[in-house]
Every structure is written in C-alpha cells, then in structure tokens.
Write a protein that holds these residues in place. Structure first.
Motif, short mmCIF file in Angstrom:
data_model
loop_
_atom_site.label_atom_id
_atom_site.label_comp_id
_atom_site.label_asym_id
_atom_site.label_seq_id
_atom_site.Cartn_x
_atom_site.Cartn_y
_atom_site.Cartn_z
N ASP A 50 0.66 -1.10 -0.08
CA ASP A 50 -0.11 0.08 -0.06
C ASP A 50 0.97 1.23 -0.19
OD1 ASP A 50 0.75 0.24 2.79
OD2 ASP A 50 -0.97 -0.39 3.41
N ASP A 51 0.28 2.55 0.22
CA ASP A 51 1.13 3.56 0.21
C ASP A 51 2.10 3.77 1.34
OD1 ASP A 51 -0.22 4.40 -2.06
OD2 ASP A 51 -1.50 5.84 -0.98
N PHE B 2 15.87 0.21 10.41
CA PHE B 2 14.64 -0.69 10.03
C PHE B 2 13.33 -0.77 11.31
CE2 PHE B 2 12.35 -5.00 10.67
CZ PHE B 2 11.74 -4.92 9.38
N THR B 3 12.24 0.01 10.73
CA THR B 3 11.33 0.10 11.96
C THR B 3 10.07 -0.64 11.51
OG1 THR B 3 10.22 1.89 10.33
CG2 THR B 3 12.05 2.54 11.90
N GLY B 4 10.17 -1.76 10.73
CA GLY B 4 9.04 -2.35 10.39
C GLY B 4 8.99 -3.70 11.24
N LEU C 30 7.80 -4.05 5.52
CA LEU C 30 8.81 -3.01 5.34
C LEU C 30 8.36 -1.62 4.99
CD1 LEU C 30 11.80 -2.39 4.94
CD2 LEU C 30 11.83 -3.29 2.53
N PRO C 31 8.40 -0.49 6.06
CA PRO C 31 7.75 0.59 5.52
C PRO C 31 8.50 1.39 4.24
CG PRO C 31 7.90 0.68 7.82
CD PRO C 31 8.79 -0.66 7.34
N TRP C 32 7.87 1.96 3.58
CA TRP C 32 8.74 2.50 2.41
C TRP C 32 9.65 3.59 2.75
CZ3 TRP C 32 8.44 -0.54 -1.66
CH2 TRP C 32 7.18 -1.04 -2.10
N ALA C 33 9.35 4.17 3.70
CA ALA C 33 9.97 5.40 4.44
C ALA C 33 11.61 4.75 4.89
CB ALA C 33 9.56 5.85 5.72
N ASP C 34 11.66 3.38 5.23
CA ASP C 34 12.99 2.81 5.55
C ASP C 34 13.99 2.77 4.36
OD1 ASP C 34 11.75 2.73 7.97
OD2 ASP C 34 11.91 0.40 8.17
N LEU C 35 13.30 2.99 3.27
CA LEU C 35 14.11 2.69 2.12
C LEU C 35 14.43 4.30 1.41
CD1 LEU C 35 12.23 -0.12 0.15
CD2 LEU C 35 14.16 -0.25 1.81
N GLY C 36 13.98 5.14 2.09
CA GLY C 36 14.19 6.71 1.58
C GLY C 36 13.11 7.01 0.73
N ALA D 83 9.13 8.53 0.26
CA ALA D 83 8.09 8.95 0.80
C ALA D 83 6.73 8.10 0.54
CB ALA D 83 7.83 10.44 0.12
N PRO D 84 5.92 8.20 1.69
CA PRO D 84 4.72 7.38 1.64
C PRO D 84 3.85 8.00 0.38
CG PRO D 84 5.06 8.02 3.81
CD PRO D 84 6.13 8.73 3.21
N GLY D 85 3.43 6.93 -0.31
CA GLY D 85 2.86 7.31 -1.68
C GLY D 85 3.53 7.62 -3.10
N GLN D 86 4.98 7.66 -2.53
CA GLN D 86 5.81 7.62 -3.57
C GLN D 86 5.70 6.25 -4.60
OE1 GLN D 86 9.55 8.71 -2.56
NE2 GLN D 86 10.62 8.59 -4.63
N PRO D 87 5.80 5.03 -3.93
CA PRO D 87 5.76 3.90 -5.05
C PRO D 87 4.48 3.83 -5.87
CG PRO D 87 6.85 3.24 -2.82
CD PRO D 87 6.35 4.81 -2.54
N GLN D 88 4.47 3.81 -6.94
CA GLN D 88 3.49 3.85 -7.89
C GLN D 88 2.99 2.35 -8.19
OE1 GLN D 88 1.69 6.79 -8.58
NE2 GLN D 88 3.19 7.47 -6.76
N ARG D 89 1.89 2.15 -8.87
CA ARG D 89 1.13 1.12 -9.49
C ARG D 89 2.10 1.18 -10.81
NH1 ARG D 89 -2.22 0.09 -13.64
NH2 ARG D 89 -3.19 -1.99 -13.58
#
Length: 484
Positions: A333-334, A408-410, A427-433, A435-441
């Motif tokens: 998800d986002d 790692f905060t997941g 795995l929170p996206w934020a841990d990878l640098g 931003a929430p919502g940045q990874p796209q379909r």
C-alpha cells in the motif's frame, strides 16, 4: 502505463465416470509492458483501437472470443475450455491490423476461484522469453506451463500463399538461461514434407532462426544447416497432429534481464506443387534481399520471473526449495511493502542463533538493474529466521552490503508450521528513503529470495532464479492493483 481490465467467465467441462461436471471459474489478464529499471519503456496501446481476446489450444490453433475497446470490461460469457488453453491478446489499429500482442500461460481454473495471469504485452517488433529456472532444466518438458512468445500466421506472409492457419502457421516458445536460448516451434502444416536426399533443406518444410551470431536452418525432420549459428546438441523433431514440432537450444550470452537481443524467425512451407510459402516475423517488403537484414530483426526480451504484488489477494509464485516448493506472496500500500515466504522443511532448525537457524533472506534492488537511484541505498537485505530472529543490511551492490546500514522500523516474524515454517516482512517505504505514496502502481523492483536450510547434516541454500550476487538477473516484483 495504460490500464486494461476485463473479466472472463469461463467453463471447463470435465468428464469423470461417464458423466460431465461443469466447473466455473474466472480469470483476469494483467498486461505487463516492456520495462527497464522501475518503469515501462513502451506503450503497447499507443496505436490500438480495439483489443481481441482469444484462446490458443495445444496444437497452436487460435479461437477469437471477441474484441472490445481498451479500458473496457469484456465478458463473452460461458466458454468451453480445452485442456491447456492459453489466452492471448491482440491490439488492433484503426484498420483492424495487429500492432501489439501478448500470450498467457495455460489456464488452470478451479470452481469459485479467480485466476490472475500476468501477460507480457508488447508491440509486434518484440517478443518476451521467459527465464528457464534451474529446476525446470532437468524436466522432460521444460516448456510445460509456459506461455508462448510469438505466433506467426498469414498476416506475416512474405511470399507465396496461405490457405488458412492450418496450411501454414507457427507458435514459438522461448526460454532463456544465462548462456542458452531454448526454443520450441509448433508448426501447423497440412502436408509436412521435409527436403529429400540431395535437396537443400529450404526445398522442404523448414524454419530459419536469426541471431547476431548467424542463422540456423532447421528442416521439419530435424536436419539442420548452420550459417554461423551452431546449436547446442542435436535439435529434436517429431510430427504431431496437424504439423510438426522442433526443439533446439542455441548459445547466447544474456548479461542482463530486459536487455533486447536481436532475433528473427522464418517458416517455410514447401508442398512440392509450386513456389514455397514463407512467413517471416520481421521483414521489409521493399527489400530485395532473400533474408531479413540484421537491422530489421525484432527484439527478443529476456524477462525475469515476476512476483505480481496486488493491493490484496496476491496470487503468489513458487520456486524450488531444499525440501519442496517455496511459496512467495505479499501485498503493498502507500505506506509499506509486505512479503511472505512459506518454506517446506522436514527438520526446522530454531536454535536461538540466526546463523544456525533455518532462514529466509529478502533482497530488494530499488534500481531493478538500471542504476542509479535517488534513494540512499540501492540494495537492502533483510534476513528472518523461523524463530523470528532478524538482521538488516544495505549498500550499492549485493556483495558489499553493510550491516545495519538503514534503520529498520518494520516488523519481521517467523512461525513454525506442521511441515515447515513461514516468515513475514512488513517493510515501511520510508525505511528505503521513499516517501509514503511515492511507490506507484506499475513500478518494477528487483527481488531475490534465498532460503537457507540448516539441518543436522549440513546447510544448503536455495535461490529464486539467479544467484544472490547476479543482481542484473534477479527476479522482479510488480506493484499492481486490481479493480473490482
């Protein structure tokens, strides 16, 4: 990337004990475009006005189920499926001519279930070869269960005449390994006639394969003439219902997934009663040359194994583990990425020490083999044991990762099962640098999964497809969503 969605209600008629039992299921095709790195590099719908949906049977015969507009839903109703039926899509332009195509693996419908099939969908100048997994290479038929890569019919006629698909047509399957290209051709021909003794092979039914290193002419009886392209081992041939089948292995060097390899294919039908008919995949009708020029060849794309992650209800994939098939799944998800692995194991080791436990290593390549990336780290690795121990590392290359290179905060967990164990990663996206919502379909990321089996008699490691250090060949995950 444009979105193409449709649902097909299909019926499969099964016979048992003299009676017929009709099973109903649904499937959905998810077109997957050509891509490099995270993003698509080609829009196969660019010139498409209509999309044709059909089925290929095991003999290479195509049956259209109808056509519809891109982005529309389509349901032809209840359809009888032959065993091994393979869905296909054709993108048609305003004149009704094919401009793009895609083929799916054989359907396996079950009552009340929906099957989701990823389908490589490309313009007609490209075809997609699937990765031959190590466990498949030892099978009697490594092509079983794989989608076709290409179908040639009368629309590819270069010379002569074609009295329909039964007279001359062909379906190609293509599988690749780092040093090999495995090809199968199922040619439909009402009158199979190989060249006679003392005749040139092209005076009989034959196919011709073109690669940058040369060409190879294969007769319908398996005899061949190498024009700089020498097969690995002897080609295999046999006559089948309505035509003939050819299997051949060719030497290639695949150094990176999704990197195009020039390729062309020709089918020659010589019935002995007139000029031969010739189908050629890519050719310029204005050319006076007998063979297609290398500049005219199409592109063979070596694709990586794909885990298609949906927002929910991901179908998952399997690969060979030490004690049975490992099932990978997940969602996204986002805010986060979720991955899971169910690992069969006849002796689950939980010792309290990570290095001695049975464990799974998830490795992510944010560049998906096409660096650089804007994020602080290109590669991250998270190890999870059957006893919920964990470790984290990151860096620019898989062989030089640093422990605890990111915060790692997941959540990582392992659970022992009756016949193995399961690990889960949040795995929170934020841990990878990111931003929430940045990874796209529509994003593609590199993903390598390794299962380390620590038994009393030693330790073995099973990788999904490529080795842990072969980052340019790693499998992929696709961030996707289904709409109801």
């Amino acid at each position: 990337m444009r979105d193409l969605r449709f649902f097909l209600l299909a019926g499969l008629v099964l016979a048992a004990a003299g009676c017929a039992d009709q099973q109903e299921g649904t499937f959905q095709l998810r077109p997957v475009p050509l891509h490099l790195g995270r993003n698509p590099v080609q829009d196969p719908f660019e010139l498409v006005s209509r999309v044709e949906l059909g089925l290929l049977d095991e003999q290479g015969r195509a049956s259209s189920l109808g056509s519809f507009s891109p982005l529309a839903s389509f349901g032809p109703g209840l359809v009888d499926l032959a065993a091994g039926a393979m869905p296909y899509l054709l993108g048609l332009n305003e004149l009704g001519r094919p401009v793009s195509a895609g083929y799916a693996s054989p359907l396996q419908l079950r009552r009340g279930q929906r099957q989701v099939l990823a389908l490589p969908f490309t313009r007609l100048d490209a075809l997609v070869a699937a990765r031959l997994l190590p466990e498949e290479a030892a099978l009697e038929d490594p092509f079983a269960g794989h989608a076709p890569a290409l179908r040639l019919d009368g629309s590819f006629l270069q010379s002569g005449s074609a009295a329909g698909a039964d007279d001359i047509s062909a379906v190609l399957w293509a599988l690749w390994a780092p040093e090999r290209l495995h090809l199968r051709l199922r040619v439909r021909d009402q009158q199979v006639q190989a060249a006679g003794d003392g005749q040139a092979l092209e005076q009989g039914d034959a196919v011709k394969i073109y690669l940058p290193s040369g060409d190879l002419l294969l007769g319908a009886d398996g005899r061949y003439r190498a024009g700089g392209l020498q097969p690995v081992g002897e080609p295999a041939s046999r006559q089948v219902s309505g035509g003939y089948l050819l299997d051949v292995v060719l030497p290639v060097s695949v150094t990176g997934k999704n990197q195009p390899l020039p390729f062309d294919l020709r089918v020659i039908d010589s019935d002995g009663s007139g000029p031969e008919s010739v189908l050629t995949w890519r050719f310029d009708p204005r050319s006076q040359e007998t063979d297609p020029a290398p500049a005219e060849y199409g592109q063979l794309i070596p694709a990586a194994p794909l885990l298609q992650l949906l927002a929910a209800d991901s179908p998952g994939v399997f690969f060979a583990g030490s004690d049975g098939p490992v099932q990978l799944g997940g969602s996204w998800d986002d805010e986060r990425l979720l991955l899971s692995a169910v690992v069969p194991d006849d002796e689950v080791m939980v010792s309290g020490r990570l290095e001695d436990d049975d464990r799974v290593i998830f490795r992510l390549d944010l560049a998906n083999a096409a660096p650089p990336v804007a994020e602080p780290l290109r590669v991250i690795a998270i190890t999870i044991s059957a006893g919920s121990l964990e470790a984290h590392a990151g860096g620019d290359e898989p062989g030089s990762l640093q422990d605890d290179a990111f915060a790692f905060t997941g959540r990582a967990s392992g659970t022992t099962l009756a016949e193995g164990y399961r690990v889960e990663l949040q795995l929170p996206w934020a841990d990878l640098g990111l931003a929430p919502g940045q990874p796209q379909r529509g994003w593609f990321l590199g993903l390598q999964v390794s299962c380390v089996d620590s038994d009393s008699d030693g330790t073995t490691t099973a990788d999904w497809s490529a080795g842990a250090d072969a980052i340019d060949l790693w499998p992929e995950l696709l961030l996707d969503r289904l709409q109801p």
